[in-house]
Motif scaffolding. Structure first.
Motif, PDB file in Angstrom:
ATOM      1  N   ALA A  59       0.475  -0.844  -0.136  1.00 50.56           N
ATOM      2  CA  ALA A  59       0.334  -0.428   0.201  1.00 50.56           C
ATOM      3  C   ALA A  59       1.469   1.005  -0.060  1.00 50.56           C
ATOM      4  CB  ALA A  59      -1.159   0.057   1.074  1.00 50.56           C
ATOM      5  N   VAL A  60       0.068   2.369  -0.580  1.00 49.41           N
ATOM      6  CA  VAL A  60       1.219   3.326  -0.938  1.00 49.41           C
ATOM      7  C   VAL A  60      -0.092   4.176   0.027  1.00 49.41           C
ATOM      8  CG1 VAL A  60       1.941   5.566  -2.403  1.00 49.41           C
ATOM      9  CG2 VAL A  60       2.397   2.971  -2.653  1.00 49.41           C
ATOM     10  N   LEU A  61       1.054   5.319   0.825  1.00 48.53           N
ATOM     11  CA  LEU A  61       0.294   6.563   1.745  1.00 48.53           C
ATOM     12  C   LEU A  61       0.937   7.980   0.941  1.00 48.53           C
ATOM     13  CD1 LEU A  61      -1.482   8.075   3.265  1.00 48.53           C
ATOM     14  CD2 LEU A  61      -0.229   6.728   5.282  1.00 48.53           C
ATOM     15  N   ILE A  62      -0.114   8.693   0.191  1.00 45.95           N
ATOM     16  CA  ILE A  62       0.544  10.538   0.133  1.00 45.95           C
ATOM     17  C   ILE A  62      -0.093  11.328   0.906  1.00 45.95           C
ATOM     18  CG2 ILE A  62       0.415  11.953  -1.926  1.00 45.95           C
ATOM     19  CD1 ILE A  62      -0.771   9.572  -3.853  1.00 45.95           C
ATOM     20  N   ALA A  63       1.371  11.882   0.857  1.00 46.91           N
ATOM     21  CA  ALA A  63       1.096  12.768   2.175  1.00 46.91           C
ATOM     22  C   ALA A  63       2.778  13.990   2.657  1.00 46.91           C
ATOM     23  CB  ALA A  63       1.371  12.363   3.904  1.00 46.91           C
ATOM     24  N   THR A  64       2.581  13.658   0.629  1.00 47.50           N
ATOM     25  CA  THR A  64       2.977  15.406   0.870  1.00 47.50           C
ATOM     26  C   THR A  64       2.676  16.757   1.331  1.00 47.50           C
ATOM     27  OG1 THR A  64       2.269  15.845  -1.106  1.00 47.50           O
ATOM     28  CG2 THR A  64       3.468  14.375  -1.310  1.00 47.50           C
ATOM     29  N   GLY A  65       1.874  17.271   1.845  1.00 49.22           N
ATOM     30  CA  GLY A  65       1.288  18.404   2.038  1.00 49.22           C
ATOM     31  C   GLY A  65       1.349  19.684   0.829  1.00 49.22           C
ATOM     32  N   VAL A  66       1.178  20.808   0.953  1.00 43.13           N
ATOM     33  CA  VAL A  66       0.748  21.502  -0.725  1.00 43.13           C
ATOM     34  C   VAL A  66       2.345  22.526  -0.240  1.00 43.13           C
ATOM     35  CG1 VAL A  66      -1.386  21.016  -0.068  1.00 43.13           C
ATOM     36  CG2 VAL A  66      -0.778  22.961   1.007  1.00 43.13           C
ATOM     37  N   TYR A  67       2.878  22.371  -0.998  1.00 43.29           N
ATOM     38  CA  TYR A  67       4.138  23.409  -1.487  1.00 43.29           C
ATOM     39  C   TYR A  67       4.054  25.197  -2.465  1.00 43.29           C
ATOM     40  CZ  TYR A  67       6.125  20.744   2.681  1.00 43.29           C
ATOM     41  OH  TYR A  67       6.154  20.463   3.619  1.00 43.29           O
ATOM     42  N   LYS A  68       3.412  24.388  -3.209  1.00 42.46           N
ATOM     43  CA  LYS A  68       2.902  25.768  -4.583  1.00 42.46           C
ATOM     44  C   LYS A  68       2.643  27.369  -3.902  1.00 42.46           C
ATOM     45  CE  LYS A  68       1.006  26.446  -8.717  1.00 42.46           C
ATOM     46  NZ  LYS A  68      -0.068  25.956  -9.871  1.00 42.46           N
ATOM     47  N   THR A  69       3.234  28.509  -3.778  1.00 41.78           N
ATOM     48  CA  THR A  69       2.779  29.675  -3.273  1.00 41.78           C
ATOM     49  C   THR A  69       1.780  29.919  -4.149  1.00 41.78           C
ATOM     50  OG1 THR A  69       5.491  29.100  -2.066  1.00 41.78           O
ATOM     51  CG2 THR A  69       3.927  31.274  -2.848  1.00 41.78           C
ATOM     52  N   ARG A  70       1.090  30.231  -3.486  1.00 34.76           N
ATOM     53  CA  ARG A  70      -0.085  31.650  -4.318  1.00 34.76           C
ATOM     54  C   ARG A  70       1.397  32.664  -4.958  1.00 34.76           C
ATOM     55  NH1 ARG A  70      -4.998  30.376   0.012  1.00 34.76           N
ATOM     56  NH2 ARG A  70      -5.752  28.682  -1.184  1.00 34.76           N
ATOM     57  N   GLU A  71       0.840  33.227  -5.596  1.00 38.81           N
ATOM     58  CA  GLU A  71       1.790  34.222  -6.624  1.00 38.81           C
ATOM     59  C   GLU A  71       0.776  35.338  -6.114  1.00 38.81           C
ATOM     60  OE1 GLU A  71       4.723  33.366  -6.633  1.00 38.81           O
ATOM     61  OE2 GLU A  71       4.328  31.762  -7.324  1.00 38.81           O
ATOM     62  N   LEU A  72       2.159  37.000  -6.038  1.00 37.60           N
ATOM     63  CA  LEU A  72       1.397  38.249  -6.012  1.00 37.60           C
ATOM     64  C   LEU A  72       1.502  38.596  -7.754  1.00 37.60           C
ATOM     65  CD1 LEU A  72       4.283  39.597  -3.407  1.00 37.60           C
ATOM     66  CD2 LEU A  72       1.715  39.082  -2.844  1.00 37.60           C
TER      67      LEU A  72
ATOM     68  N   VAL B 137      -3.665   2.987  -2.677  1.00 33.70           N
ATOM     69  CA  VAL B 137      -3.139   4.257  -2.827  1.00 33.70           C
ATOM     70  C   VAL B 137      -4.208   4.744  -1.781  1.00 33.70           C
ATOM     71  CG1 VAL B 137      -2.272   6.231  -4.528  1.00 33.70           C
ATOM     72  CG2 VAL B 137      -1.920   3.556  -4.523  1.00 33.70           C
ATOM     73  N   TYR B 138      -3.289   5.677  -0.412  1.00 32.28           N
ATOM     74  CA  TYR B 138      -4.410   6.574  -0.018  1.00 32.28           C
ATOM     75  C   TYR B 138      -3.906   7.740   0.510  1.00 32.28           C
ATOM     76  CZ  TYR B 138      -5.387   1.822   1.631  1.00 32.28           C
ATOM     77  OH  TYR B 138      -6.018   0.532   1.653  1.00 32.28           O
ATOM     78  N   ALA B 139      -4.524   8.761   0.710  1.00 30.31           N
ATOM     79  CA  ALA B 139      -3.758  10.124   0.479  1.00 30.31           C
ATOM     80  C   ALA B 139      -4.309  10.760   2.072  1.00 30.31           C
ATOM     81  CB  ALA B 139      -3.674  11.164  -0.516  1.00 30.31           C
ATOM     82  N   VAL B 140      -3.815  11.640   2.564  1.00 28.29           N
ATOM     83  CA  VAL B 140      -4.085  12.424   3.980  1.00 28.29           C
ATOM     84  C   VAL B 140      -3.402  14.071   4.478  1.00 28.29           C
ATOM     85  CG1 VAL B 140      -4.624  10.453   5.431  1.00 28.29           C
ATOM     86  CG2 VAL B 140      -2.220  10.847   5.585  1.00 28.29           C
ATOM     87  N   GLY B 141      -3.809  14.789   4.769  1.00 31.46           N
ATOM     88  CA  GLY B 141      -3.329  15.721   5.583  1.00 31.46           C
ATOM     89  C   GLY B 141      -3.753  16.796   4.268  1.00 31.46           C
ATOM     90  N   ASP B 142      -2.760  17.885   4.061  1.00 29.25           N
ATOM     91  CA  ASP B 142      -3.301  19.178   3.271  1.00 29.25           C
ATOM     92  C   ASP B 142      -3.260  18.949   1.793  1.00 29.25           C
ATOM     93  OD1 ASP B 142      -2.782  20.034   5.686  1.00 29.25           O
ATOM     94  OD2 ASP B 142      -0.904  21.730   5.288  1.00 29.25           O
ATOM     95  N   ILE B 143      -2.456  17.947   1.471  1.00 28.55           N
ATOM     96  CA  ILE B 143      -2.744  17.239   0.169  1.00 28.55           C
ATOM     97  C   ILE B 143      -4.511  17.399  -0.631  1.00 28.55           C
ATOM     98  CG2 ILE B 143      -2.275  14.835   0.566  1.00 28.55           C
ATOM     99  CD1 ILE B 143      -1.286  17.477  -2.321  1.00 28.55           C
ATOM    100  N   VAL B 144      -4.727  16.378   0.448  1.00 27.58           N
ATOM    101  CA  VAL B 144      -6.332  15.898   0.360  1.00 27.58           C
ATOM    102  C   VAL B 144      -7.276  17.818   0.869  1.00 27.58           C
ATOM    103  CG1 VAL B 144      -8.689  14.574   1.189  1.00 27.58           C
ATOM    104  CG2 VAL B 144      -6.420  14.175   0.983  1.00 27.58           C
ATOM    105  N   ARG B 145      -6.930  17.815   1.824  1.00 32.72           N
ATOM    106  CA  ARG B 145      -7.691  19.026   2.891  1.00 32.72           C
ATOM    107  C   ARG B 145      -6.973  20.853   2.368  1.00 32.72           C
ATOM    108  NH1 ARG B 145     -10.341  18.206   7.530  1.00 32.72           N
ATOM    109  NH2 ARG B 145      -9.832  15.940   8.378  1.00 32.72           N
ATOM    110  N   GLY B 146      -5.924  20.527   1.315  1.00 31.21           N
ATOM    111  CA  GLY B 146      -5.954  21.716   1.444  1.00 31.21           C
ATOM    112  C   GLY B 146      -4.864  22.924   3.010  1.00 31.21           C
ATOM    113  N   ALA B 147      -4.742  23.253   2.247  1.00 29.91           N
ATOM    114  CA  ALA B 147      -3.787  24.247   4.148  1.00 29.91           C
ATOM    115  C   ALA B 147      -4.305  23.835   4.835  1.00 29.91           C
ATOM    116  CB  ALA B 147      -2.660  25.237   3.667  1.00 29.91           C
ATOM    117  N   SER B 148      -3.463  23.026   5.958  1.00 22.68           N
ATOM    118  CA  SER B 148      -4.873  23.054   7.390  1.00 22.68           C
ATOM    119  C   SER B 148      -3.656  23.029   8.551  1.00 22.68           C
ATOM    120  CB  SER B 148      -5.711  21.991   7.036  1.00 22.68           C
ATOM    121  OG  SER B 148      -6.575  22.134   8.505  1.00 22.68           O
TER     122      SER B 148
END
Length: 489
Positions: free
Chosen positions: A236-249, A449-460
Motif C-alpha cells: 500500500a502507498v500513502l501520499i502525505a506530501t502536504g501543499v507547497y506551491k505558493t500563491r503568487e502576487l 493508494v491513500y492520501a491524507v493531510g493538506d494534499i487532501v484538505r488544502g492548507a490546514s
C-alpha cells in the motif's frame, strides 16, 4: 471525605507559563514560553470543571480525552495522564506547542464562557509529555508480532509520521520517502524554533527509526524514484506530501529580485538554526539582517515570517493584510507576540505592484532589478463573501508606497500537480488540485493508494494531519487484511 481536586476555577485564576521578555526573545530562536513546574501544572489542571459534555474534547480534531488527563495531572498521576494523552495523539508535545488552542479546545472551554478564563490546556499537555520524555515513559513502537506487509509513505510530515507510528505498532513494515534531508516536513522546516524547537521533532523521528521505520531522504518522487516503483515495492502507498506551491502576487514587477516565497525563507532560516551553511542566507538573498521587510499575508505562516525577520536583525518589519485584525485567519496570540517583538501590522492594505531599482552600495543582493517599494492600496470591508467574511474593497485614491528591501509572499499554499509530476494516471484530483480521497479512510481512486493531510484538505492545521494519518493507518490495516478487490470498493 477527600478534598475535591477539581472545579477550582472559582478560586484559582488562569495563569499561563511565563513568557520571556520580548527584548530578550527577539534575539534568539528559543521557545518563548517557560515550562510549568509540577505544582503549577497541577494547580492549573485543577481548574477544569469536568463537564458532562466536554466541548474542549469535541472541538479537538483528535477528540483528545482532555478532562481525563487534566484530572490525572491535578492528582499527580502524570504517567497515567501521559498514557491517556498518547492514546489519541501521536505527538502531544508538538500539539501542545503549536496548536491554535484559542480556536480549538481552549476557545470552547465552558468556564471561559462563564467569565473565569479558560483552562490552559495546551500548556498542561506540553508539560505532561515533556515530563514523560524526561522520565523515559515514551517508548519506540514495539509491535507484538511482525507482519510481512509493507507500506510506502510519501512525505515525512505530521500526517505521514502519524500513520508510520500507527502502522509500525501493528507490525507493518514502513518506509517513508521525503524530498528533504531531514524528516518532519513542515514541523522541521516550516515552523520556526521559537514556536517548536527542533530537538522536539528530531527525537520523535529518532524514536520512529528505533522502532523500525525506514526513512529514505533527499528523495524526490518523479525524479529520484518513480511513483510506480514505489507502488511496486509496497502493498500500500500513502501520499502525505502536504501543499507547497505558493500563491503568487500580481501586478507590475511581481517577479522582481527580493520578492521571495515564505516556504523558502522559513526553510533557509531553519536550516541555519540546524547549523547548515545555506548560500542564500550567506549572500543575503534570504536573510533579513539590516533590511526593510514587508510580509504579505495574515495567516500563521505570515506570523512565522515576521517574527523570524525580527530575530534576523531586520531594520523594520511590516505585515500587510487586506482585512482587519478581527478577520485575519492567523492566531491572535501570534499577532500579540509579534507586536511585542516589534512587528508593525498594516491592516486593510493590499500590494498591487512593486518598483525596482539599483541598491547602493553594490554588493550581495544588490542589482538593478531588485524590489525597492511595494505599491499599496488601502482597503475597506464590504459585504460578506461566500465564507461569511466581509470582502475587502479598494478605497479609490488611497494608494501609497511602502519601502521594502525584501518582500515575503505568505499568501497561502496550493497543491502541486501530482498526477502530472508523478505520471500517475488514474489518480483523481478535485477542482482545487487536491487529491480526491475519502476523509475517513484516505482511500483514493487508485487501488491501495491513500492520501491524507493538506494534499487532501488544502492548507490546514498540523492536528488535522495527525488525525488523518491515524485514521488512514486504521483503514490501511483493515484493507491489508482484505482481498485487493474488496479494499478498492
Amino acid at each position: 471525605m477527600a478534598k475535591q481536586p477539581m472545579l477550582k476555577f472559582v478560586s484559582v485564576e488562569r495563569e499561563t507559563p511565563e513568557k520571556r521578555d520580548a527584548d530578550v526573545r527577539a534575539h534568539d530562536f528559543d521557545e518563548i514560553y517557560a515550562e510549568y513546574a509540577q505544582a503549577k501544572a497541577e494547580e492549573q489542571a485543577s481548574r477544569c470543571s469536568q463537564c458532562g459534555v466536554p466541548y474542549c474534547q469535541s472541538h479537538c480534531p483528535l477528540h483528545n480525552n482532555i478532562p481525563d488527563w487534566l484530572n490525572l495531572t491535578a492528582t499527580g498521576r502524570l504517567e497515567e495522564a501521559y498514557a491517556i494523552s498518547q492514546a489519541t495523539n501521536t505527538f502531544p508535545e508538538i500539539c501542545g506547542r503549536i496548536c491554535p488552542q484559542d480556536r480549538l479546545c481552549e476557545g470552547n472551554c465552558v468556564i471561559e464562557q462563564s467569565g473565569h478564563g479558560t483552562v490552559t490546556i495546551g500548556a498542561v499537555e506540553k508539560y505532561i509529555t515533556d515530563t514523560a520524555w524526561e522520565k523515559g515513559w515514551v517508548k519506540p513502537p514495539a509491535p507484538a508480532q511482525e507482519r510481512e506487509e509493507s507500506v510506502g509513505i510519501i512525505g515525512a510530515g505530521p500526517g505521514g509520521l502519524a500513520a508510520a507510528d500507527m502502522l509500525r505498532r501493528a507490525g507493518v513494515q514502513v518506509t517513508v520517502y521525503d524530498r528533504y534531508d531531514r524528516a518532519g516536513g513542515l514541523l522541521t522546516y516550516g515552523i520556526p524554533g521559537f514556536k517548536l524547537e527542533k530537538d522536539v521533532v528530531m527525537r520523535r523521528v529518532e524514536q520512529l527509526e528505533a522502532g523500525g521505520v525506514e526513512f529514505v531522504l533527499n528523495c524526490t518522487v518523479g525524479d529520484d524514484i518513480s511513483f510506480d516503483a514505489i507502488r511496486g515495492k509496497h502493498d500500500a502507498v500513502l501520499i502525505a506530501t502536504g501543499v507547497y506551491k505558493t500563491r503568487e502576487l500580481t501586478g507590475p514587477n511581481a517577479e522582481a529580485e527580493g520578492i521571495v516565497r515564505a516556504i523558502d525563507y522559513l526553510t533557509c532560516s531553519n536550516k541555519v538554526s540546524f547549523g547548515d551553511e545555506v548560500e542564500e542566507y550567506l549572500n543575503g538573498e534570504l536573510n533579513a539582517k539590516g533590511k526593510k521587510v514587508v510580509v504579505v499575508g495574515g495567516g500563521d505562516t505570515a506570523m512565522d515570517c515576521v517574527r523570524t525577520a525580527i530575530r534576523q536583525g531586520a531594520e523594520s518589519v511590516k505585515c500587510l493584510y487586506r482585512r482587519d485584525r478581527k478577520n485575519m485567519p492567523g492566531s491572535q496570540r501570534e499577532v500579540q507576540n509579534a507586536e511585542e517583538e516589534g512587528v508593525e501590522f498594516v491592516w486593510l492594505s493590499n500590494p498591487v505592484g512593486f518598483t525596482t531599482g539599483v541598491i547602493e552600495p553594490e554588493g550581495a543582493g544588490a542589482g538593478a532589478g531588485r524590489v525597492r517599494q511595494a505599491l499599496v492600496q488601502r482597503m475597506r470591508l464590504g459585504q460578506p463573501d461566500a465564507t461569511g467574511r466581509q470582502s475587502p474593497e479598494v478605497i479609490e485614491g488611497s494608494d501609497y508606497a511602502e519601502e521594502a528591501d525584501i518582500v515575503i509572499k505568505a499568501l497561502g499554499f496550493e497543491p502541486e500537480d501530482l498526477p502530472k509530476l508523478w505520471n500517475a494516471d488514474g489518480l483523481e484530483v478535485t477542482r482545487w488540485g487536491t487529491i480526491r480521497a475519502d476523509f475517513g479512510t484516505g482511500r483514493t481512486s487508485l487501488d491501495r493508494v491513500y492520501a491524507v493531510g493538506d494534499i487532501v484538505r488544502g492548507a490546514s492545521l498540523v492536528v488535522w494531519a495527525i488525525r488523518d494519518g491515524r485514521d488512514c493507518a486504521a483503514a490501511i490495516l483493515e484493507d491489508l487484511a482484505a482481498p485487493a478487490s474488496v479494499a478498492a470498493e
